[in-house]
Write a protein that holds these residues in place. Sequence first.
Motif, short mmCIF file in Angstrom:
data_model
loop_
_atom_site.label_atom_id
_atom_site.label_comp_id
_atom_site.label_asym_id
_atom_site.label_seq_id
_atom_site.Cartn_x
_atom_site.Cartn_y
_atom_site.Cartn_z
N GLY A 115 0.74 -1.05 -0.20
CA GLY A 115 0.17 0.20 0.45
C GLY A 115 0.64 1.32 0.47
N ILE A 116 1.71 1.22 1.06
CA ILE A 116 2.96 2.27 0.75
C ILE A 116 3.59 2.56 -0.32
CG2 ILE A 116 5.07 3.50 2.18
CD1 ILE A 116 4.37 1.88 4.15
N ARG A 117 3.99 1.26 -0.65
CA ARG A 117 5.08 1.10 -2.45
C ARG A 117 3.83 2.26 -3.13
NH1 ARG A 117 5.03 -4.23 -4.17
NH2 ARG A 117 5.62 -4.76 -2.01
N PHE A 118 2.52 1.53 -3.75
CA PHE A 118 1.50 2.27 -4.55
C PHE A 118 1.44 3.93 -4.25
CE2 PHE A 118 1.49 -1.91 -5.92
CZ PHE A 118 1.36 -2.26 -7.53
N GLY A 120 3.18 5.43 -2.47
CA GLY A 120 4.36 5.86 -2.18
C GLY A 120 4.82 6.66 -3.61
N TYR A 121 4.33 5.54 -4.84
CA TYR A 121 4.68 6.17 -6.26
C TYR A 121 3.83 6.97 -7.19
CZ TYR A 121 5.93 5.21 -11.20
OH TYR A 121 6.38 5.37 -11.97
N THR A 122 2.25 6.87 -6.91
CA THR A 122 1.07 7.78 -6.89
C THR A 122 1.64 9.59 -6.58
OG1 THR A 122 -0.27 5.91 -6.54
CG2 THR A 122 -1.12 8.42 -7.68
N LEU A 123 1.87 9.55 -5.24
CA LEU A 123 2.32 10.72 -4.31
C LEU A 123 3.28 11.12 -5.36
CD1 LEU A 123 1.39 12.42 -2.21
CD2 LEU A 123 2.77 11.60 -0.77
N ALA A 124 4.46 10.74 -5.46
CA ALA A 124 5.43 11.33 -6.03
C ALA A 124 5.12 11.37 -7.51
CB ALA A 124 7.17 10.15 -6.16
N ALA A 125 4.31 10.14 -8.17
CA ALA A 125 4.08 10.68 -9.66
C ALA A 125 3.68 12.57 -9.71
CB ALA A 125 3.89 9.79 -10.33
N ASN A 126 2.55 11.98 -9.23
CA ASN A 126 1.58 13.35 -9.23
C ASN A 126 2.28 14.57 -8.97
OD1 ASN A 126 -0.26 11.58 -8.93
ND2 ASN A 126 -1.30 12.09 -7.11
N GLN A 127 3.76 15.08 -8.51
CA GLN A 127 4.29 15.81 -8.13
C GLN A 127 5.56 16.05 -8.82
OE1 GLN A 127 3.03 17.53 -5.56
NE2 GLN A 127 1.52 16.42 -5.32
N LEU A 128 5.92 15.05 -9.88
CA LEU A 128 7.23 14.54 -11.45
C LEU A 128 6.66 15.12 -12.42
CD1 LEU A 128 8.99 11.88 -9.61
CD2 LEU A 128 9.72 14.05 -9.40
N GLY A 144 9.59 5.70 -8.42
CA GLY A 144 10.18 4.42 -7.44
C GLY A 144 11.55 4.48 -6.56
N ILE A 145 12.59 5.15 -6.64
CA ILE A 145 13.10 4.84 -5.69
C ILE A 145 12.43 6.11 -4.05
CG2 ILE A 145 15.27 6.50 -4.61
CD1 ILE A 145 15.94 6.05 -7.66
N MET A 146 11.41 6.74 -4.91
CA MET A 146 11.08 7.43 -3.41
C MET A 146 9.91 6.18 -2.71
SD MET A 146 9.93 10.09 -1.47
CE MET A 146 10.97 11.33 -1.52
N ALA A 147 8.89 5.33 -3.85
CA ALA A 147 8.00 4.13 -2.96
C ALA A 147 9.41 3.18 -2.04
CB ALA A 147 7.26 3.82 -4.29
N GLY A 148 9.90 2.96 -2.79
CA GLY A 148 10.62 2.06 -2.03
C GLY A 148 11.45 2.43 -0.19
N SER A 149 12.06 3.53 -1.05
CA SER A 149 12.43 4.15 0.54
C SER A 149 11.03 4.62 1.28
CB SER A 149 13.38 5.78 -0.19
OG SER A 149 14.11 5.61 -0.10
N GLN A 200 14.86 -1.70 -1.61
CA GLN A 200 13.89 -1.48 -2.06
C GLN A 200 14.08 -0.19 -3.06
OE1 GLN A 200 12.85 -4.49 -0.28
NE2 GLN A 200 11.22 -3.51 -0.99
N SER A 201 14.66 0.67 -2.61
CA SER A 201 15.11 1.57 -4.02
C SER A 201 14.91 0.76 -5.29
CB SER A 201 15.72 2.78 -3.53
OG SER A 201 15.49 3.48 -2.17
N ALA A 202 16.23 0.51 -5.21
CA ALA A 202 16.82 0.06 -6.45
C ALA A 202 15.31 -0.43 -7.12
CB ALA A 202 18.21 -1.29 -6.10
N ASN A 203 14.71 -1.83 -5.94
CA ASN A 203 13.45 -2.87 -6.51
C ASN A 203 12.86 -1.77 -7.35
OD1 ASN A 203 13.37 -5.41 -5.76
ND2 ASN A 203 13.45 -4.90 -3.95
N GLN A 204 12.15 -0.74 -6.72
CA GLN A 204 10.78 -0.48 -7.24
C GLN A 204 11.32 0.58 -8.64
OE1 GLN A 204 8.24 -1.17 -6.00
NE2 GLN A 204 10.05 -2.59 -4.26
N ALA A 205 12.31 0.81 -8.19
CA ALA A 205 13.04 2.22 -9.66
C ALA A 205 12.88 1.36 -10.53
CB ALA A 205 14.49 2.72 -9.47
N THR A 206 13.61 0.04 -10.45
CA THR A 206 13.31 -1.05 -11.45
C THR A 206 12.31 -1.32 -12.42
OG1 THR A 206 15.57 -1.89 -10.38
CG2 THR A 206 14.84 -3.16 -12.24
N ARG A 207 11.38 -1.77 -11.32
CA ARG A 207 9.82 -2.61 -11.58
C ARG A 207 9.42 -1.43 -12.12
NH1 ARG A 207 9.20 -5.50 -5.62
NH2 ARG A 207 10.74 -7.64 -5.76
N PHE A 208 9.02 -0.17 -11.92
CA PHE A 208 8.14 0.50 -12.38
C PHE A 208 8.58 0.86 -13.79
CE2 PHE A 208 6.47 1.31 -7.72
CZ PHE A 208 5.30 1.04 -8.63
#
Length: 323
Positions: A115-118, A120-128, A144-149, A200-208
């Motif tokens: 839940g935090i991952r998706f 967090g990604y959505t929240l960061a994406a909205n700003q970027l 993705g890095i933000m979501a992973g962190s 987790q940062s590398a994980n989510q950055a790579t996955r997304f």
Amino acid sequence: LRFLPQPSTKSPSSCTLGDHSAAARRCSCVGKMKKSKYTWHGVPVVAIITGSICGGIEAAVTWPNEVIKTELQTQTDNKYKGVIDCARQKIRSQGVISLYRGLVPIVLGSMPKAGIRFGGYTLAANQLQDANGKMGSLQSVMAGIMAGSLEATFAVTPLETLKTRLINKNLPFVSGTANILRTEGIGGIYKGLVPTIAKQSANQATRFFVYNNYVEIVRNHTGKQELSFWYAVFGGMVAGTCSSFVNQPVDTIKTRMQGVGATQYKSTLDCITQTVRNEGPLALYKGLVPRLGRVVPGQGIIFGVYNRVSPMVESLFISPDKK
């Protein structure tokens, strides 16, 4: 609670991951994220709730592979010769239930983690995203890095530490957790925070990053904006495969720093040095096969289920006259 829609300038045909509009329901796809309509004080609630449900399902289905991966990564005496041998020995000596040891905290933890991952990604994406609701590859990696962190700090580290300790000692959840807190304090469940954030940062950055580019390739190939359930599942599996190869060394070091033998390492760097010196560079890739066995289908499940569950969760926040 009042959930306020956020305006988006994207056309209806561009439905993507995080898009909970009517166009997204018709498209029924998962892909590049756009601003979510359903937020509360800026928090993307649909993404968080949907991600939580997906995380719980994925953890329950793939847990035995994670148990075997952890055992292979933490062994230093070559007790197990491989994935099958590890499973056979654990079942023979500890019973089938040993393959599900630590499942309770992981299912409970995987829900807020995803839940935090998706979210967090959505929240960061909205700003970027730019004024047109578009986000390039660099922005996707940053989100993705933000979501992973975020997930590493608030969910993954304490839960992964508990998982590793409970598996190594073959202890039940309640008594095992109480023992760690009694003997080591709260810091005992925050071992390996730095490598976990890196993982987790590398994980989510790579996955997304991989998944978003996969979506574009599929759309260009099929000529359709719609991404079917099975395309979403396969895309998640591709993303999971890439992330596993990219950060397996980080995962191995993180697991050792959180295991029962963590006291022999002075720091993360010392753990890396000792592992390579004593066991060789390939030791950093211990547990890769069982990890692929969990991560690949697991990410397929997460992205595929997200595709189907998101509209149902969204409907909870839409009044009947607006559906």
